[in-house]
Design an enzyme around this catalytic site. Structure first.
Site, mmCIF file in Angstrom:
data_model
loop_
_atom_site.group_PDB
_atom_site.id
_atom_site.type_symbol
_atom_site.label_atom_id
_atom_site.label_comp_id
_atom_site.label_asym_id
_atom_site.label_seq_id
_atom_site.Cartn_x
_atom_site.Cartn_y
_atom_site.Cartn_z
ATOM 1 N N TRP A 1 -10.414 -8.782 2.950
ATOM 2 C CA TRP A 1 -11.177 -9.152 1.756
ATOM 3 C C TRP A 1 -11.216 -10.670 1.561
ATOM 4 O O TRP A 1 -12.156 -11.198 1.017
ATOM 5 C CB TRP A 1 -10.555 -8.505 0.510
ATOM 6 C CG TRP A 1 -10.672 -7.024 0.419
ATOM 7 C CD1 TRP A 1 -11.677 -6.344 -0.217
ATOM 8 C CD2 TRP A 1 -9.782 -6.026 0.939
ATOM 9 N NE1 TRP A 1 -11.459 -4.985 -0.118
ATOM 10 C CE2 TRP A 1 -10.304 -4.760 0.575
ATOM 11 C CE3 TRP A 1 -8.601 -6.067 1.669
ATOM 12 C CZ2 TRP A 1 -9.682 -3.555 0.926
ATOM 13 C CZ3 TRP A 1 -7.983 -4.868 2.025
ATOM 14 C CH2 TRP A 1 -8.522 -3.639 1.661
ATOM 15 N N ARG B 1 0.835 -1.213 0.000
ATOM 16 C CA ARG B 1 0.000 0.000 0.000
ATOM 17 C C ARG B 1 0.869 1.263 0.000
ATOM 18 O O ARG B 1 0.523 2.274 -0.616
ATOM 19 C CB ARG B 1 -0.944 -0.025 1.205
ATOM 20 C CG ARG B 1 -1.992 1.058 1.127
ATOM 21 C CD ARG B 1 -3.139 0.860 2.113
ATOM 22 N NE ARG B 1 -4.277 1.662 1.686
ATOM 23 C CZ ARG B 1 -4.797 2.655 2.404
ATOM 24 N NH1 ARG B 1 -4.297 2.952 3.585
ATOM 25 N NH2 ARG B 1 -5.808 3.348 1.943
ATOM 26 N N HIS C 1 0.429 4.129 -2.805
ATOM 27 C CA HIS C 1 0.058 5.513 -2.488
ATOM 28 C C HIS C 1 1.156 6.510 -2.847
ATOM 29 O O HIS C 1 0.882 7.678 -3.085
ATOM 30 C CB HIS C 1 -0.329 5.635 -1.008
ATOM 31 C CG HIS C 1 -1.747 5.244 -0.751
ATOM 32 N ND1 HIS C 1 -2.522 5.762 0.259
ATOM 33 C CD2 HIS C 1 -2.552 4.372 -1.400
ATOM 34 C CE1 HIS C 1 -3.727 5.232 0.220
ATOM 35 N NE2 HIS C 1 -3.778 4.368 -0.768
ATOM 36 N N HIS D 1 -6.233 -6.069 -3.493
ATOM 37 C CA HIS D 1 -7.038 -6.269 -2.286
ATOM 38 C C HIS D 1 -7.165 -7.747 -1.902
ATOM 39 O O HIS D 1 -7.914 -8.079 -0.996
ATOM 40 C CB HIS D 1 -8.399 -5.569 -2.427
ATOM 41 C CG HIS D 1 -8.289 -4.085 -2.246
ATOM 42 N ND1 HIS D 1 -9.310 -3.210 -2.469
ATOM 43 C CD2 HIS D 1 -7.244 -3.312 -1.843
ATOM 44 C CE1 HIS D 1 -8.914 -1.969 -2.221
ATOM 45 N NE2 HIS D 1 -7.653 -2.008 -1.853
HETATM 46 FE FE1 DDH Z 1 -6.397 -0.341 -1.431
HETATM 47 N N1 DDH Z 1 -7.319 0.140 0.316
HETATM 48 N N2 DDH Z 1 -7.681 0.843 -2.442
HETATM 49 N N3 DDH Z 1 -5.386 -0.690 -3.138
HETATM 50 N N4 DDH Z 1 -5.072 -1.415 -0.379
HETATM 51 C C1 DDH Z 1 -7.000 -0.321 1.560
HETATM 52 C C2 DDH Z 1 -6.034 -1.240 1.866
HETATM 53 C C3 DDH Z 1 -5.149 -1.760 0.942
HETATM 54 C C4 DDH Z 1 -8.731 1.538 -1.912
HETATM 55 C C5 DDH Z 1 -9.008 1.702 -0.569
HETATM 56 C C6 DDH Z 1 -8.361 1.017 0.444
HETATM 57 C C7 DDH Z 1 -5.703 -0.219 -4.369
HETATM 58 C C8 DDH Z 1 -6.879 0.416 -4.706
HETATM 59 C C9 DDH Z 1 -7.781 0.921 -3.805
HETATM 60 C C10 DDH Z 1 -4.016 -2.097 -0.923
HETATM 61 C C11 DDH Z 1 -3.536 -2.003 -2.217
HETATM 62 C C12 DDH Z 1 -4.176 -1.312 -3.240
HETATM 63 C C13 DDH Z 1 -7.865 0.286 2.519
HETATM 64 C C14 DDH Z 1 -7.820 0.051 4.019
HETATM 65 C C15 DDH Z 1 -8.718 1.105 1.834
HETATM 66 C C16 DDH Z 1 -9.837 1.958 2.399
HETATM 67 C C17 DDH Z 1 -6.755 0.933 4.673
HETATM 68 C C18 DDH Z 1 -6.678 0.707 6.160
HETATM 69 O O1 DDH Z 1 -7.705 0.939 6.837
HETATM 70 O O2 DDH Z 1 -5.614 0.290 6.639
HETATM 71 C C19 DDH Z 1 -9.547 2.071 -2.977
HETATM 72 C C20 DDH Z 1 -10.775 2.926 -2.795
HETATM 73 C C21 DDH Z 1 -8.962 1.666 -4.142
HETATM 74 C C22 DDH Z 1 -9.485 1.886 -5.519
HETATM 75 O O3 DDH Z 1 -10.332 2.798 -5.700
HETATM 76 C C23 DDH Z 1 -9.241 1.114 -6.531
HETATM 77 C C24 DDH Z 1 -4.640 -0.490 -5.305
HETATM 78 C C25 DDH Z 1 -4.657 -0.041 -6.764
HETATM 79 C C26 DDH Z 1 -3.677 -1.169 -4.599
HETATM 80 C C27 DDH Z 1 -2.366 -1.688 -5.085
HETATM 81 O O4 DDH Z 1 -1.517 -2.013 -4.345
HETATM 82 C C28 DDH Z 1 -2.116 -1.816 -6.536
HETATM 83 C C29 DDH Z 1 -3.432 -2.949 0.088
HETATM 84 C C30 DDH Z 1 -2.271 -3.924 -0.124
HETATM 85 C C31 DDH Z 1 -4.149 -2.738 1.262
HETATM 86 C C32 DDH Z 1 -3.947 -3.419 2.617
HETATM 87 C C33 DDH Z 1 -3.113 -2.552 3.521
HETATM 88 C C34 DDH Z 1 -2.901 -3.122 4.881
HETATM 89 O O5 DDH Z 1 -2.428 -2.365 5.748
HETATM 90 O O6 DDH Z 1 -3.175 -4.296 5.125
#
Ligand code: DDH
Length: 300
Positions: A185, A41, A45, A169
């Site tokens: 998930w 993540r 970001h 996810h």
């Molecule tokens: Fe995500 N993401 N993500 N995400 N994401 C969250 C957690 C993780 C969105 C929202 C959230 C991607 C796209 C989207 C990962 C990877 C990727 C969380 C929870 C939210 C909310 C955060 C928390 O509470 O800790 C949304 C909205 C989108 C979208 O619109 C498509 C993408 C593109 C990626 C990527 O890596 C390519 C990962 C891994 C996590 C888990 C993190 C953790 O601490 O565990």
């Protein structure tokens, strides 16, 4: 462009960093026992602020070290990922934060059973916060497919790539004290697979309003055999995840990735590599030509 930068790290030097990341992934006290998901993540970001039109944002600079980006509520919790990596940065001071964050995600994905992802170094770190783009460029999980297209088209991705990227996810979880959403998930959130797409299609996801007012979608496996005192585990989807089902163009890719793990791995590998290159310009030999301090960038 300057040719005065230090020589690019050798394969052996990079291997040392990758080994250090592999060791660090094992975090028995943290979340589901792995630092992997939050590292993925962090990389996403750091790159996902890119705007193709203005050529601002992207994975260069490691702007999250500054309050302007690090304090963005959208980045809540990512301080954990940065803290995990700090001892590696201390030990291998030649690598920039921006490169380390991206490389750590690539190593984590592979270690969690995911595909090999092409990675190139050369990112440099901002020395102040002036080039950090405005907040609000990352997706809002409470919204739908129009929002997803608005956010990801801005970075230069298409519908297929949006769905492939969303397959990340498969990893990790939502934290009530970070995004406000709750849960994971898939059942095994430290194993990279196409399970997220399978579950999206397989279940009847029910809307659930959380105490903080946010709405997410949940499914409880009633069939699963439980030990005495065990509570049935609830899996979750964000509203944005659900929009991949309701939007016909997105849904086509959800189905294909659910049916064909190899196809998903192949597409994910390509699109994640593309994500990590957002905002990075390279010459024919791979040298970064638009780094913050080009003099400090590596030359091949
Ligand atoms: Fe995500 N993401 N993500 N995400 N994401 C969250 C957690 C993780 C969105 C929202 C959230 C991607 C796209 C989207 C990962 C990877 C990727 C969380 C929870 C939210 C909310 C955060 C928390 O509470 O800790 C949304 C909205 C989108 C979208 O619109 C498509 C993408 C593109 C990626 C990527 O890596 C390519 C990962 C891994 C996590 C888990 C993190 C953790 O601490 O565990």
């Amino acid at each position: 462009m300057s040719q005065t930068g230090p020589a690019a790290p050798s394969v052996a030097q990079l291997e040392q960093v990758k080994d250090a990341v592999r060791t660090l992934l094992h975090q028995p006290e943290y979340d589901d026992g792995s630092a992997g998901p939050v590292l993925v993540r962090l990389a996403w970001h750091s790159a996902g602020t890119y705007c193709a039109e203005t050529k601002t944002g992207g994975s260069n600079g490691a702007g999250m070290r500054y309050e302007k980006e690090g304090g963005d509520p959208a980045n809540a919790g990512l301080a954990h990922a940065r803290a995990f990596l700090e001892p590696i940065k201390e030990k291998f001071s030649w690598i920039t934060y921006a490169d380390l964050w991206c490389l750590a995600a690539v190593v984590a994905i592979k270690e969690m059973g995911g595909p090999e992802i092409a990675w190139q170094g050369g990112r440099t770190d901002f020395t102040d916060d002036t080039k950090i783009p405005p907040r609000g460029r990352l997706p809002d999980a409470a919204q739908g497919s129009d929002h997803l297209r608005h956010i990801f088209y801005r970075m230069g991705f298409n519908d297929q790539e949006i769905v492939a990227l969303s397959g990340a996810h498969n990893l990790g979880r939502c934290h009530s004290d970070r995004s406000g959403f709750e849960g994971k998930w898939v059942n095994n959130p430290t194993r990279f697979s196409n399970q997220y797409f399978k579950l999206l299609l397989a279940h009847d996801w029910k809307k659930k309003k959380l105490d903080n007012g946010l709405e997410q979608f949940v499914y409880v496996d009633e069939e699963i055999e439980l030990e005495e005192g065990e509570k049935p585990e609830e899996l979750m989807m964000l509203p944005t995840d659900m929009s991949l089902l309701s939007d016909p163009a997105f849904r086509t890719w959800v189905k294909r990735y659910a049916e064909d793990k190899d196809l998903f791995f192949d597409h994910f590998s390509k699109v994640f590599a593309k994500l990590l290159e957002l905002g990075i310009c390279r010459d024919a030999s791979g040298n970064v030509t638009n780094a913050e301090n080009v003099e400090d960038g590596y030359k091949s």
